[in-house]
Enzyme design. Structure first.
Site, PDB file in Angstrom:
ATOM      1  N   TRP A  10      22.725  31.086  58.866  1.00 46.79           N
ATOM      2  CA  TRP A  10      21.785  32.200  59.008  1.00 46.79           C
ATOM      3  C   TRP A  10      21.997  33.065  60.237  1.00 46.79           C
ATOM      4  CZ3 TRP A  10      19.982  30.799  63.604  1.00 46.79           C
ATOM      5  CH2 TRP A  10      19.758  29.451  63.860  1.00 46.79           C
ATOM      6  N   ASN A  11      22.940  32.715  61.110  1.00 51.53           N
ATOM      7  CA  ASN A  11      22.997  33.468  62.379  1.00 51.53           C
ATOM      8  C   ASN A  11      23.761  34.790  62.281  1.00 51.53           C
ATOM      9  OD1 ASN A  11      25.380  32.057  62.044  1.00 51.53           O
ATOM     10  ND2 ASN A  11      25.656  31.666  64.226  1.00 51.53           N
ATOM     11  N   LYS A  46      26.787  31.875  48.523  1.00 51.92           N
ATOM     12  CA  LYS A  46      25.375  31.530  48.739  1.00 51.92           C
ATOM     13  C   LYS A  46      25.008  31.795  50.188  1.00 51.92           C
ATOM     14  CE  LYS A  46      22.999  27.718  50.078  1.00 51.92           C
ATOM     15  NZ  LYS A  46      21.832  28.373  50.671  1.00 51.92           N
ATOM     16  N   GLU A  61      19.228  30.287  52.940  1.00 48.94           N
ATOM     17  CA  GLU A  61      17.909  30.590  52.361  1.00 48.94           C
ATOM     18  C   GLU A  61      17.080  31.474  53.300  1.00 48.94           C
ATOM     19  OE1 GLU A  61      15.919  26.897  52.015  1.00 48.94           O
ATOM     20  OE2 GLU A  61      14.140  27.725  51.045  1.00 48.94           O
ATOM     21  N   THR A 105      25.980  18.939  57.432  1.00 50.00           N
ATOM     22  CA  THR A 105      26.181  19.641  56.156  1.00 50.00           C
ATOM     23  C   THR A 105      27.669  19.641  55.804  1.00 50.00           C
ATOM     24  OG1 THR A 105      24.336  21.062  56.767  1.00 50.00           O
ATOM     25  CG2 THR A 105      25.669  21.785  54.919  1.00 50.00           C
ATOM     26  N   LEU A 118      38.141  16.997  44.222  1.00 50.94           N
ATOM     27  CA  LEU A 118      39.245  17.290  45.154  1.00 50.94           C
ATOM     28  C   LEU A 118      39.391  18.781  45.448  1.00 50.94           C
ATOM     29  CD1 LEU A 118      40.557  14.800  46.272  1.00 50.94           C
ATOM     30  CD2 LEU A 118      42.622  15.350  45.016  1.00 50.94           C
ATOM     31  N   GLU A 169      33.429  25.462  58.961  1.00 55.38           N
ATOM     32  CA  GLU A 169      33.164  26.040  60.285  1.00 55.38           C
ATOM     33  C   GLU A 169      31.830  25.466  60.740  1.00 55.38           C
ATOM     34  OE1 GLU A 169      35.129  27.620  62.020  1.00 55.38           O
ATOM     35  OE2 GLU A 169      36.573  28.513  60.654  1.00 55.38           O
ATOM     36  N   CYS A 206      27.623  29.399  67.223  1.00 54.72           N
ATOM     37  CA  CYS A 206      28.277  28.086  67.158  1.00 54.72           C
ATOM     38  C   CYS A 206      29.256  27.841  68.301  1.00 54.72           C
ATOM     39  CB  CYS A 206      29.012  27.964  65.832  1.00 54.72           C
ATOM     40  SG  CYS A 206      30.119  29.369  65.562  1.00 54.72           S
ATOM     41  N   GLU A 226      39.366  30.478  59.908  1.00 56.71           N
ATOM     42  CA  GLU A 226      38.997  31.749  59.313  1.00 56.71           C
ATOM     43  C   GLU A 226      39.719  32.861  60.080  1.00 56.71           C
ATOM     44  OE1 GLU A 226      34.495  31.333  58.964  1.00 56.71           O
ATOM     45  OE2 GLU A 226      35.133  31.462  56.871  1.00 56.71           O
TER      46      GLU A 226
HETATM   47  P1  NDP Z   1      23.052  24.364  57.744  1.00 53.94           P
HETATM   48  O1  NDP Z   1      24.171  23.385  57.777  1.00 53.94           O
HETATM   49  O2  NDP Z   1      21.682  23.862  57.704  1.00 53.94           O
HETATM   50  O3  NDP Z   1      23.194  25.321  56.465  1.00 53.94           O
HETATM   51  C1  NDP Z   1      24.371  26.040  56.207  1.00 53.94           C
HETATM   52  C2  NDP Z   1      24.401  26.397  54.739  1.00 53.94           C
HETATM   53  O4  NDP Z   1      24.630  25.226  53.958  1.00 53.94           O
HETATM   54  C3  NDP Z   1      23.101  26.995  54.225  1.00 53.94           C
HETATM   55  O5  NDP Z   1      23.391  27.986  53.276  1.00 53.94           O
HETATM   56  C4  NDP Z   1      22.444  25.787  53.586  1.00 53.94           C
HETATM   57  O6  NDP Z   1      21.480  26.121  52.624  1.00 53.94           O
HETATM   58  C5  NDP Z   1      23.634  25.091  52.976  1.00 53.94           C
HETATM   59  N1  NDP Z   1      23.476  23.671  52.722  1.00 53.94           N
HETATM   60  C6  NDP Z   1      22.614  22.807  53.307  1.00 53.94           C
HETATM   61  N2  NDP Z   1      22.827  21.548  52.833  1.00 53.94           N
HETATM   62  C7  NDP Z   1      23.842  21.644  51.931  1.00 53.94           C
HETATM   63  C8  NDP Z   1      24.532  20.694  51.111  1.00 53.94           C
HETATM   64  N3  NDP Z   1      24.227  19.389  51.114  1.00 53.94           N
HETATM   65  N4  NDP Z   1      25.530  21.133  50.323  1.00 53.94           N
HETATM   66  C9  NDP Z   1      25.884  22.431  50.323  1.00 53.94           C
HETATM   67  N5  NDP Z   1      25.257  23.377  51.059  1.00 53.94           N
HETATM   68  C10 NDP Z   1      24.254  22.978  51.865  1.00 53.94           C
HETATM   69  O7  NDP Z   1      23.324  25.334  58.969  1.00 53.94           O
HETATM   70  P2  NDP Z   1      22.378  26.487  59.513  1.00 53.94           P
HETATM   71  O8  NDP Z   1      22.196  27.504  58.451  1.00 53.94           O
HETATM   72  O9  NDP Z   1      21.197  25.844  60.137  1.00 53.94           O
HETATM   73  O10 NDP Z   1      23.301  27.151  60.638  1.00 53.94           O
HETATM   74  C11 NDP Z   1      23.401  26.661  61.920  1.00 53.94           C
HETATM   75  C12 NDP Z   1      24.622  25.760  62.056  1.00 53.94           C
HETATM   76  O11 NDP Z   1      25.775  26.468  61.633  1.00 53.94           O
HETATM   77  C13 NDP Z   1      24.877  25.357  63.484  1.00 53.94           C
HETATM   78  O12 NDP Z   1      25.240  24.005  63.550  1.00 53.94           O
HETATM   79  C14 NDP Z   1      26.056  26.211  63.882  1.00 53.94           C
HETATM   80  O13 NDP Z   1      26.838  25.663  64.890  1.00 53.94           O
HETATM   81  C15 NDP Z   1      26.805  26.321  62.591  1.00 53.94           C
HETATM   82  N6  NDP Z   1      27.635  27.508  62.616  1.00 53.94           N
HETATM   83  C16 NDP Z   1      28.992  27.371  62.709  1.00 53.94           C
HETATM   84  C17 NDP Z   1      29.807  28.480  62.816  1.00 53.94           C
HETATM   85  C18 NDP Z   1      31.293  28.356  62.887  1.00 53.94           C
HETATM   86  O14 NDP Z   1      31.966  29.316  62.533  1.00 53.94           O
HETATM   87  N7  NDP Z   1      31.857  27.237  63.336  1.00 53.94           N
HETATM   88  C19 NDP Z   1      29.246  29.824  62.863  1.00 53.94           C
HETATM   89  C20 NDP Z   1      27.818  29.867  62.716  1.00 53.94           C
HETATM   90  C21 NDP Z   1      27.046  28.731  62.616  1.00 53.94           C
HETATM   91  P3  NDP Z   1      19.964  26.491  53.080  1.00 53.94           P
HETATM   92  O15 NDP Z   1      20.011  27.034  54.449  1.00 53.94           O
HETATM   93  O16 NDP Z   1      19.581  27.520  52.136  1.00 53.94           O
HETATM   94  O17 NDP Z   1      19.217  25.242  52.968  1.00 53.94           O
END
Ligand code: NDP
Length: 487
Positions: A151-152, A175, A178, A231, A243, A249, A283, A461
């Site tokens: 979401w960021n 996707k 949310e 996640t 597979l 990320e 992140c 990426e």
């Molecule tokens: P989340 O891991 O909570 O969610 C990321 C996405 O995955 C959302 O769309 C979420 O859906 C979805 N999701 C959640 N559970 C599952 C699952 N079991 N299977 C498949 N999809 C799933 O992360 P946040 O949205 O809270 O974002 C913050 C995190 O993202 C931080 O840890 C940050 O460091 C990381 N991040 C990493 C970056 C990078 O490039 N390395 C860049 C930006 C952020 P929903 O939210 O709709 O529940």
């Protein structure tokens, strides 16, 4: 651009009502105002998205790279032309300051589409001469890929995932998180307007159930996730069932190392940018700031003065420099970390409180917060906070700081500030991190790879590196003479 009151899934080049009847509201994190009602995708919608992606793929992979690239570049132009409107939408959805969204979020997405549009015609296999015979490789698309966003940086993430996928001839089902569903749908509209065939880019809305379906569906070849480490592990486990290839990320707890010969003002700028930009919801932030003992006091004095000047305010105000946390839940989580820091003995030198912003009383605004006297075992030093909280740690020697900087499960990023470039390169080489900077921090132009080591992720990426993650190689050996066999 005012947000639409209802958002359906975007499938096959158009919005389609969900086959189910689950709805959820998306709210402005700063004001609590409902921005739109979103239709949650159910299995029938996801199956329709996959069917339409398959149909789009059949058409898309037949185009030349030049033809695909032209469409991506046209979409880049549309994004740029709508920067102002889309940036405002991103601010409503995320709570980040308008000045950031205008400068970075949409324009970096446009850069990405332009970059991959530019190199689409240059994606090719190789030729191998083997005596009179030869072989060649075809760099082929994977098929239908899933993109799952955090979401960021909603628009930027949607672009970072879709542009390389599409340039390589894949289709994508995306996707968004949310909490931030608005701009990915706008990107889908723009792709269609730019001439993308229906079904090549679809947006499905909803919570983790949607993500889980995408990661386990047999017809999907790859999943690229931006999200938390937990996640990432769940996605990888689910993807193993079929597979699928994965790009992950994930989170970080990155070090910024400031040596006593550094240009201290630059180092302070790096630490400020690497902790407080986007309310700290980045992140790759350098949230463990290691400062060499002789310059610790000077660093603390400068960084505190500058952090206290950061203007907290209504995200839509062009003067605002620090906006609202994405949600109340997240705001409370960040405050709990601040309390843990105090409880465990870190010394608060700046911030640490929830701020009130007139007209945005429901928003969770948290002051830029700096702790010093931190030790490596503290919760605030070990865990990703994803908020405006900097932990300052002091060190004596280069060898010591390398060991301490690497003492983490994460490995997304690292930064070193020093005037001694030989030392800068030596230290960076010893650090276990995928994306590093010397004398700057958090600069991620599209031309260079971005991604993490260790539990911060898999794959890269951006840049040419992304092409490897969205294609597969087919090797073809060609016999030019008569084939004989020993029996
Ligand atoms: P989340 O891991 O909570 O969610 C990321 C996405 O995955 C959302 O769309 C979420 O859906 C979805 N999701 C959640 N559970 C599952 C699952 N079991 N299977 C498949 N999809 C799933 O992360 P946040 O949205 O809270 O974002 C913050 C995190 O993202 C931080 O840890 C940050 O460091 C990381 N991040 C990493 C970056 C990078 O490039 N390395 C860049 C930006 C952020 P929903 O939210 O709709 O529940």
């Amino acid at each position: 651009m005012s947000p639409p009151s209802k958002i359906e899934n975007y499938i096959g080049g158009t919005y389609r009502p969900s086959a189910g009847n689950e709805r959820f509201e998306t709210r402005n994190p700063a004001t609590g105002e409902v921005l739109a009602v979103i239709e949650q995708a159910v299995v029938a919608d996801l199956e329709a998205a996959l069917e339409s992606a398959d149909a789009g793929l059949a058409q898309w992979r037949e185009l030349t790279g030049a033809e695909r690239g032209r469409i991506l570049r046209r979409a880049a132009d549309l994004l740029r032309a709508r920067n102002e409107d889309l940036a405002r939408l991103e601010v409503l959805d995320t709570g980040k300051p308008l000045q950031e969204a205008l400068a970075v979020d949409i324009l970096s997405g446009a850069d990405c589409l332009e970059y991959f549009g530019g190199i689409a015609p240059a994606i090719h296999g190789d030729h191998y001469q083997l005596g009179a015979n030869f072989a060649y490789t075809r760099r082929e698309a994977l098929g239908v890929c899933a993109g799952i966003g955090a979401w960021n940086y909603p628009m930027q993430i949607a672009c970072w995932k879709s542009a390389p996928a599409l340039a390589c001839g894949n289709a994508m089902i995306f996707k968004p998180a949310e909490l931030t569903p608005l701009t990915a749908a706008k990107l889908a509209e723009i792709y269609t307007e730019a001439g993308l065939p229906p079904g090549v880019f679809n947006v499905v809305q909803g919570d983790a159930r949607v993500g889980r379906w995408l990661t386990s569906a047999p017809g999907i070849a790859k999943v690229s996730l931006t999200g938390e480490v937990g996640t990432g592990k769940a996605v990888m486990a689910a993807a193993a069932g079929t597979l699928k290839q994965v790009t992950l990320e994930l989170g970080g707890k990155s070090p910024i190392i400031i040596f006593d010969d550094a240009d201290l003002d630059s180092a302070v700028s790096g630490a400020i940018l690497g902790n407080f930009y986007t309310q700290g919801e980045i992140c790759s932030n350098g949230t463990r700031v290691f400062v060499q003992r002789p310059v610790l006091d000077a660093f603390l004095s400068k960084v505190t003065t500058r952090a206290e000047r950061i203007r907290i305010g209504n995200p839509m105000d062009p003067e605002t420099q620090l906006g609202a946390m994405i949600s109340e839940d997240h705001g409370r989580k960040v405050m709990a970390y601040i309390e843990a820091g105090k409880r465990e003995g870190a010394r608060l030198v700046c911030g640490g409180r929830r701020a009130t912003v007139q007209g945005c009383e429901q928003g969770w605004f948290i002051e830029p917060t700096i702790f010093t006297d931190c030790t490596d075992d503290m919760t605030i030093v070990r865990e990703e906070i994803f908020g405006p909280v900097m932990s300052v740690l002091s060190f004596e020697t280069e060898d010591e700081v390398i060991v301490r900087a690497n003492d983490t499960l994460f490995g997304l990023s690292a930064g070193v500030f020093t005037r001694d470039l030989t030392r800068g390169h030596r230290v960076i080489a010893a650090l276990e991190a995928g994306t590093c900077w010397i004398n700057t921090y958090n600069i991620t132009p599209i031309e260079i790879p971005f991604g993490g080591y260790k539990q911060s992720g898999i794959g890269r990426e951006n840049s040419l590196a992304a092409i490897n993650h969205y294609t597969q190689l087919k090797t073809v050996y060609v016999e030019t003479g008569k084939l004989s066999a020993p029996y």
